[in-house]
Design an enzyme around this catalytic site. Structure first.
Site, PDB file in Angstrom:
ATOM      1  N   GLU A  26      23.079 -40.400 -23.730  1.00  0.00           N
ATOM      2  CA  GLU A  26      21.805 -40.589 -23.875  1.00  0.00           C
ATOM      3  C   GLU A  26      21.571 -39.147 -23.890  1.00  0.00           C
ATOM      4  O   GLU A  26      21.760 -38.164 -23.692  1.00  0.00           O
ATOM      5  CB  GLU A  26      20.714 -41.053 -22.686  1.00  0.00           C
ATOM      6  CG  GLU A  26      21.103 -42.260 -21.536  1.00  0.00           C
ATOM      7  CD  GLU A  26      20.072 -42.801 -20.856  1.00  0.00           C
ATOM      8  OE1 GLU A  26      19.838 -43.925 -20.978  1.00  0.00           O
ATOM      9  OE2 GLU A  26      20.424 -42.168 -19.608  1.00  0.00           O
ATOM     10  N   CYS A  65      16.771 -33.094 -26.260  1.00  0.00           N
ATOM     11  CA  CYS A  65      17.155 -33.017 -24.979  1.00  0.00           C
ATOM     12  C   CYS A  65      18.857 -33.639 -24.989  1.00  0.00           C
ATOM     13  O   CYS A  65      19.076 -35.152 -25.094  1.00  0.00           O
ATOM     14  CB  CYS A  65      16.612 -33.715 -23.672  1.00  0.00           C
ATOM     15  SG  CYS A  65      17.172 -33.410 -22.004  1.00  0.00           S
ATOM     16  N   CYS A 112      27.868 -36.590 -14.220  1.00  0.00           N
ATOM     17  CA  CYS A 112      28.156 -35.027 -13.744  1.00  0.00           C
ATOM     18  C   CYS A 112      28.621 -35.208 -12.032  1.00  0.00           C
ATOM     19  O   CYS A 112      28.401 -35.823 -11.039  1.00  0.00           O
ATOM     20  CB  CYS A 112      25.794 -35.031 -13.516  1.00  0.00           C
ATOM     21  SG  CYS A 112      25.955 -32.908 -13.146  1.00  0.00           S
ATOM     22  N   CYS A 127      23.294 -33.830  -6.830  1.00  0.00           N
ATOM     23  CA  CYS A 127      22.083 -33.515  -7.110  1.00  0.00           C
ATOM     24  C   CYS A 127      21.927 -34.395  -6.180  1.00  0.00           C
ATOM     25  O   CYS A 127      21.645 -35.632  -6.985  1.00  0.00           O
ATOM     26  CB  CYS A 127      21.507 -32.791  -7.795  1.00  0.00           C
ATOM     27  SG  CYS A 127      22.039 -31.038  -8.516  1.00  0.00           S
ATOM     28  N   CYS A 134      18.822 -36.510  -7.566  1.00  0.00           N
ATOM     29  CA  CYS A 134      18.853 -37.019  -9.637  1.00  0.00           C
ATOM     30  C   CYS A 134      19.811 -38.409  -9.900  1.00  0.00           C
ATOM     31  O   CYS A 134      21.023 -38.305  -8.624  1.00  0.00           O
ATOM     32  CB  CYS A 134      19.843 -35.571 -10.450  1.00  0.00           C
ATOM     33  SG  CYS A 134      19.959 -35.840 -12.186  1.00  0.00           S
ATOM     34  N   CYS A 152      13.165 -35.515 -16.762  1.00  0.00           N
ATOM     35  CA  CYS A 152      14.541 -35.181 -16.117  1.00  0.00           C
ATOM     36  C   CYS A 152      15.202 -35.972 -14.780  1.00  0.00           C
ATOM     37  O   CYS A 152      14.084 -36.985 -14.175  1.00  0.00           O
ATOM     38  CB  CYS A 152      14.069 -33.649 -15.644  1.00  0.00           C
ATOM     39  SG  CYS A 152      13.043 -33.342 -16.095  1.00  0.00           S
TER      40      CYS A 152
HETATM   41  N1  SAH Z   1      23.073 -29.109 -14.721  1.00  0.00           N
HETATM   42  C1  SAH Z   1      21.926 -29.474 -15.415  1.00  0.00           C
HETATM   43  C2  SAH Z   1      21.188 -29.596 -16.506  1.00  0.00           C
HETATM   44  C3  SAH Z   1      20.907 -30.939 -15.537  1.00  0.00           C
HETATM   45  S1  SAH Z   1      19.319 -30.448 -16.612  1.00  0.00           S
HETATM   46  C4  SAH Z   1      21.030 -28.806 -14.696  1.00  0.00           C
HETATM   47  O1  SAH Z   1      21.147 -28.977 -13.082  1.00  0.00           O
HETATM   48  O2  SAH Z   1      20.181 -27.542 -14.484  1.00  0.00           O
HETATM   49  C5  SAH Z   1      18.128 -31.223 -15.920  1.00  0.00           C
HETATM   50  C6  SAH Z   1      17.009 -31.487 -14.820  1.00  0.00           C
HETATM   51  O3  SAH Z   1      16.248 -31.583 -14.178  1.00  0.00           O
HETATM   52  C7  SAH Z   1      17.587 -29.859 -13.551  1.00  0.00           C
HETATM   53  O4  SAH Z   1      16.990 -28.129 -13.996  1.00  0.00           O
HETATM   54  C8  SAH Z   1      17.755 -31.177 -12.572  1.00  0.00           C
HETATM   55  O5  SAH Z   1      17.650 -30.774 -11.477  1.00  0.00           O
HETATM   56  C9  SAH Z   1      16.484 -31.722 -12.985  1.00  0.00           C
HETATM   57  N2  SAH Z   1      16.321 -33.127 -12.719  1.00  0.00           N
HETATM   58  C10 SAH Z   1      17.015 -33.422 -12.237  1.00  0.00           C
HETATM   59  N3  SAH Z   1      16.671 -35.150 -10.966  1.00  0.00           N
HETATM   60  C11 SAH Z   1      16.034 -34.865 -11.385  1.00  0.00           C
HETATM   61  C12 SAH Z   1      14.440 -35.740 -11.317  1.00  0.00           C
HETATM   62  N4  SAH Z   1      14.736 -36.551 -10.421  1.00  0.00           N
HETATM   63  N5  SAH Z   1      13.321 -34.994 -11.280  1.00  0.00           N
HETATM   64  C13 SAH Z   1      12.867 -34.602 -11.983  1.00  0.00           C
HETATM   65  N6  SAH Z   1      13.921 -33.269 -12.084  1.00  0.00           N
HETATM   66  C14 SAH Z   1      14.486 -33.512 -12.419  1.00  0.00           C
END
Ligand code: SAH
Length: 378
Positions: A111, A124, A131, A135, A138, A365
Site C-alpha cells: 500500500e 508514504c 515486515c 513490533c 503494528c 501509521c
Molecule cells: N519500519 C519502519 C518504517 C515504518 S514507519 C519504522 O518502524 O520506522 C511506520 C511508523 O508508524 C513507525 O514509527 C511505527 O512504529 C509507527 N506505528 C506502527 N504501528 C503503529 C500504530 N498502531 N499506531 C501508531 N503508529 C504506529
C-alpha cells in the site's frame, strides 16, 4: 556482530517466488544505455526514455512518438513491464488522503498513502512486502516479512503519485508531489540497496529522477544501526526518523523487538551521529500507548536521553496510537498526551503531535496491512 545481524536481516528479504521483472526504473544510466544499444537503437536515446519516465511519468511506449512506431512495442516490453497494479483506492479527509492497495507481479499486496496539505503533498510508500521487525502494536508487523521490494516497485509508487498530483487527481486541483516518506510497509534499512537506489532517483533532477528535494525525503527505521551509519556515509541530506517508542531498554525490548540487537544507547548514538553528519534534525517517532509508555516518567526519561547529546538535534513526533485489530494496546488519554508533550517542551525538546491522516481507512501509521486477500493474477 552487528554487521552479521544486519546481513541476516537483509538476506531474509530473498523472494522465494522469484524476482520482480527488471524495469527501466531498476537500471543505472549505463544499464539503460546498454539495453537500448541491445535493441539496435542509438545509446543516447536512453535519455529520451528517462525523460518519458521521470519527467513526464509516462510508461505507455505506444505513445512515445519520438521513437519509430515499429519499435515501441519492444521498448514497452523491455523497459516498462507493469510492476504495480491498482487493486483498490480509498479516499478520506475529503479527498485530501488517498490510500492505494497495489498488487505486485507475484500477487503480493502493498500500500501507499498520498496526503495533501495546504503547502505540500506527501506520499508514504512501502519498501517491503510485510515486515520482519515484529513490533506487536503494528499491523504490518503481524504479517511477517514476505520479501523485499525492487527499486522499480518502490519507484512506481512515486511515479503514479506524482502523476496523480500533476493531473489534478486529488481534491484541491493540480499540484506537485513534494515529499516522500518511507513509512509504509516494511523496514527500509532491511532492504537498503533497493531503497537507496530509489532515493537517488527520487531526488535526482529531471530527467534523471523525479526532482523531489532530498531534504523532503524521510527514511524511517526501527533502529537498524548499521543501516543508519551507512546512510550517514551517503552524503544525502535526507531526513532520518527513528521509531523509538520507549526511551528505556526494558520497555523498548517489548515494543520494538529489534531493540534486543540494537539497544536504545546504540540507536540514539547512531541517530545523533547521523545528525552530525547530515546536519538534519532527526525525527523521533513515539506512538503513545495508554498506560504503557505515556506516563510522566516516560516523558522525563525521553527528555533526559535526548538532552544527553545536547540541544535541538532531535524533533519528537508523538503519534497517538492507531489501535489495530487484536492488539491489547489503545491510544493514550488526551490529558496524558498533553502532559507528555508539556514535559518534553519544559525540558527544551521540540515536539509536535503527529496528525493521523486516513485512520478511518486504515491508512494511518501501522495500519497498512493489505487486508484484501486475493491471489488471482491477471
Ligand atoms: N519500519 C519502519 C518504517 C515504518 S514507519 C519504522 O518502524 O520506522 C511506520 C511508523 O508508524 C513507525 O514509527 C511505527 O512504529 C509507527 N506505528 C506502527 N504501528 C503503529 C500504530 N498502531 N499506531 C501508531 N503508529 C504506529
Amino acid at each position: 556482530m552487528s554487521d552479521d545481524v544486519f546481513r541476516e536481516v537483509l538476506s531474509r528479504g530473498h523472494n522465494p517466488r522469484g524476482k520482480a521483472p527488471r524495469h527501466f526504473a531498476d537500471m543505472t544510466d549505463d544499464e539503460a544505455s546498454e539495453t537500448v544499444a541491445g535493441l539496435d537503437i542509438p545509446r543516447f536515446r536512453a535519455k529520451q526514455l528517462a525523460s518519458h519516465y521521470y519527467s513526464h511519468g509516462d510508461v505507455k511506449a505506444e505513445d512515445f512518438t519520438d521513437f519509430p512506431k515499429d519499435l515501441r512495442q519492444r521498448i514497452g516490453d523491455v523497459f516498462f513491464p507493469q510492476l504495480i497494479t491498482e487493486v483498490t483506492r480509498q479516499i478520506a479527509d475529503e479527498g485530501m488522503t488517498v490510500k492505494t492497495l497495489w498488487r505486485l507481479f507475484d500477487g503480493s499486496r502493498i500500500e501507499s498513502v498520498l496526503m495533501r496539505y495546504p503547502r505540500r503533498a506527501t506520499l508514504c510508500i512501502s519498501s517491503q512486502v510485510g515486515c520482519g521487525m515484529a513490533c506487536p502494536f503494528c499491523a504490518t508487523g503481524h504479517l511477517g516479512l514476505t520479501r523485499n521490494m525492487s527499486t522499480g516497485e518502490i519507484l512506481e509508487q512515486v511515479r503514479v503519485a506524482a502523476r496523480t498530483m500533476r493531473d489534478g487527481g486529488m481534491a484541491g486541483g493540480p499540484g506537485r508531489l513534494s515529499n516522500v516518506v518511507f513509512m509504509g510497509m516494511g523496514e527500509p534499512m532491511a532492504n537498503y540497496r533497493s531503497v537507496l537506489a530509489a532515493v537517488r532517483r527520487i531526488c535526482a533532477p529531471a530527467p534523471d529522477g523525479f526532482g523531489i528535494s532530498a531534504r523532503n525525503i524521510t527514511i524511517s527505521t526501527v533502529g537498524v544501526v548499521p543501516g543508519i551509519r551507512k546512510l550517514a556515509g551517503e552524503g544525502l541530506p535526507v531526513r532520518l526518523a527513528v521509531s523509538l517508542h520507549a526511551a528505556g531498554d526494558e520497555l523498548r525490548d517489548e515494543l520494538v523487538p529489534m531493540n534486543r540487537k540494537f539497544d536504545t544507547t546504540k540507536v540514539l548514538d547512531a541517530a545523533h551521529d547521523y545528525y552530525k553528519a547530515s546536519g538534519r534534525r532527526v525525527s523521533i517517532e513515539y506512538a503513545l500507548m495508554r498506560g504503557i509508555n505515556d506516563q510522566p516518567e516516560h516523558a522525563t526519561l525521553l527528555a533526559k536521553r535526548l538532552n544527553h547529546y545536547g540541544d535541538d538535534w532531535a524533533h519528537v513526533n508523538p503519534i497517538p496510537l492507531n489501535p489495530i485489530e487484536g492488539s491489547r494496546w489503545t491510544a493514550s488519554k488526551p490529558e496524558d498526551e498533553r502532559r507528555f508533550l508539556d514535559i518534553l517542551h519544559r525540558s527544551g525538546i521540540t515536539a509536535t503531535l503527529r496528525d493521523t491522516r486516513g485512520s478511518d481507512i486504515d491508512g494511518a501509521c501501522g495500519q497498512l496491512a493489505a487486508k484484501v486477500e486475493d491471489s488471482s493474477t491477471e
